[in-house]
Write a protein that holds these residues in place. Structure first.
Motif, short mmCIF file in Angstrom:
data_model
loop_
_atom_site.label_atom_id
_atom_site.label_comp_id
_atom_site.label_asym_id
_atom_site.label_seq_id
_atom_site.Cartn_x
_atom_site.Cartn_y
_atom_site.Cartn_z
N VAL A 59 7.90 69.25 -9.47
CA VAL A 59 7.21 68.22 -10.25
C VAL A 59 6.37 67.36 -9.30
N ILE A 60 5.11 67.17 -9.65
CA ILE A 60 4.23 66.35 -8.81
C ILE A 60 4.61 64.87 -8.90
N PHE A 61 5.00 64.33 -7.74
CA PHE A 61 5.13 62.88 -7.54
C PHE A 61 4.54 62.62 -6.16
N GLN A 62 3.21 62.80 -6.06
CA GLN A 62 2.56 62.81 -4.74
C GLN A 62 2.72 61.50 -3.99
N ASN A 63 2.96 60.40 -4.74
CA ASN A 63 3.03 59.11 -4.03
C ASN A 63 4.28 58.98 -3.16
#
Ligand SMILES: NC(=O)c1ccc[n+]([C@@H]2O[C@H](COP(=O)([O-])OP(=O)(O)OC[C@H]3O[C@@H](n4cnc5c(N)ncnc54)[C@H](O)[C@@H]3O)[C@@H](O)[C@H]2O)c1
Length: 344
Positions: free
Chosen positions: A121-125
């Protein structure tokens, strides 16, 4: 190392970040792009030298594609993830993982049943330098115990932003500022704050009342099992996109992240620990610049045969907190965490 064959589904606003990150990644080879807008799919395919499809299920039949990126609307993440996992593909989905709890649970269930493929899952921060530095400070205890946290997102989204088929509606977006723009900050608060005891919050539609179904403003109070507490406020009704702020107050110092800068306040002195890096992606600065880092990390894990750390259950934590703020707002009650929130 052999490159993994890749496809992207959904070629709207965020897809450019994925396309550029993949173009610079030797671990991936873009084989196909998919969008129901054929002209768009064709144009992107020509630009990136790959095939295009308008039906993602046709693309999923390709044996030379091992990884699928989902850059589609929230309500499409769950069915597309399930189809792709069942077709034997690893999936990297944009946040939020789904538009509601039921859809997320179905994804987690399927991922748990198919351990040979991974769901990321993208949580790039979480990859931003200030985030990593804050996490290190929490884990190492270098400034003493964490006392309290603050998350502040004051952005601007006008009615024009919501002139799409899926944004601004509960059924397709799953909410407004909370699930879409500020889920990154909610995720950071729970990642840094640790296990939650309870959350109480509420939502409202302040500036776009009558224009969107969903909220444009939200706030929450989070109590952590460690004894630390957090306050959170997010709005799309501000006059500009201000830098996101996250503050961590420790016993012996305070860390304040404002945008890409991290300040340390200790013994009456303010110093800068992290400074902004150049935006090499050419994309909107408020998205941050860490997609590239997360995408690389995902592929490195896949190729090494190691479980990726922001997997379904890890991506679910921030998502679930968002859902609990909605629930608390609906009932007017706090949502208490029992510690047995097992979903699969
Ligand atoms: N990580 C971040 O910081 C960040 C930033 C922006 C957006 N996002 C996320 O990215 C996702 C997409 O957002 P967006 O703003 O790019 O959306 P968008 O509406 O701009 O693009 C979605 C695209 O999907 C296509 N599409 C619709 N149905 C399809 C189908 N059945 N098959 C293939 N393509 C289909 C549409 O034609 C459109 O081109 C959302 O989950 C959003 O929350 C993440």
């Amino acid at each position: 190392m052999t490159a993994l064959g890749t496809a992207i589904i959904g070629l709207g606003s965020i897809s450019g970040v994925h396309l550029k990150a993949l173009a610079g990644l030797e671990l991936a080879q873009l084989k196909a792009v998919v969008d129901i807008n054929e002209a768009l799919a064709k144009k992107v395919a020509e630009e990136y030298g790959c095939d295009y499809y308008t039906d993602y299920k046709e693309m999923l039949k390709r044996e030379d594609i091992q990884v699928v990126h989902l850059c589609t609307a929230h309500y499409l993440h769950s069915p597309m993830t399930i189809d792709a996992l069942k077709a034997g593909k690893h999936v990297l989905t944009e946040k939020p993982m789904a538009e509601n709890l039921e859809s997320a649970h179905k994804m987690l269930q399927t991922a748990a049943e198919l351990p040979e493929v991974q769901l990321g899952v993208i949580f790039q921060n979480r990859y931003n330098a200030p985030s990593r530095r804050m996490k290190q400070a929490v884990d190492s205890g270098e400034y003493g115990k964490l006392v309290c946290l603050k998350g502040l997102v004051t952005w601007n989204r006008t009615s024009a932003y919501y002139e799409t088929e899926w944004k601004g509606k509960w059924a397709t977006e799953g909410g407004g500022v909370l699930i879409n723009q500020s889920i990154h900050t909610v995720d950071l608060l729970q990642w840094l704050g640790g296990e939650i005891a309870f959350v109480k919050g509420s939502i409202s539609t302040d500036s776009l009342e009558g224009i969107i179904e969903v909220e444009d403003s939200a706030h929450a109070y989070i109590s952590f099992k460690s004894g630390a507490t957090a306050v959170f406020y997010a709005t799309n009704a501000y006059g500009r996109n201000s830098p996101v702020e996250v503050e961590l107050v420790f016993e012996q110092a305070t860390l304040l992240q404002r945008g890409d800068t991290l300040y340390l306040e200790q013994d009456g002195k303010l110093t800068i620990l992290e400074e902004p890096v150049a935006n090499t992606m050419g994309e909107k600065s408020y998205w941050g610049m860490s997609h590239e880092l997360q995408i690389r990390d995902f592929y490195e894990h896949l190729l090494a045969g190691k479980p990726f750390w922001i997997d379904g259950p890890e991506g679910y934590n921030g998502f679930r907190l968002v859902m609990d703020i909605y629930e608390s707002s609906r009932t007017g009650q706090k949502v208490v965490y029992s510690g047995t929130e097992v979903v699969v």
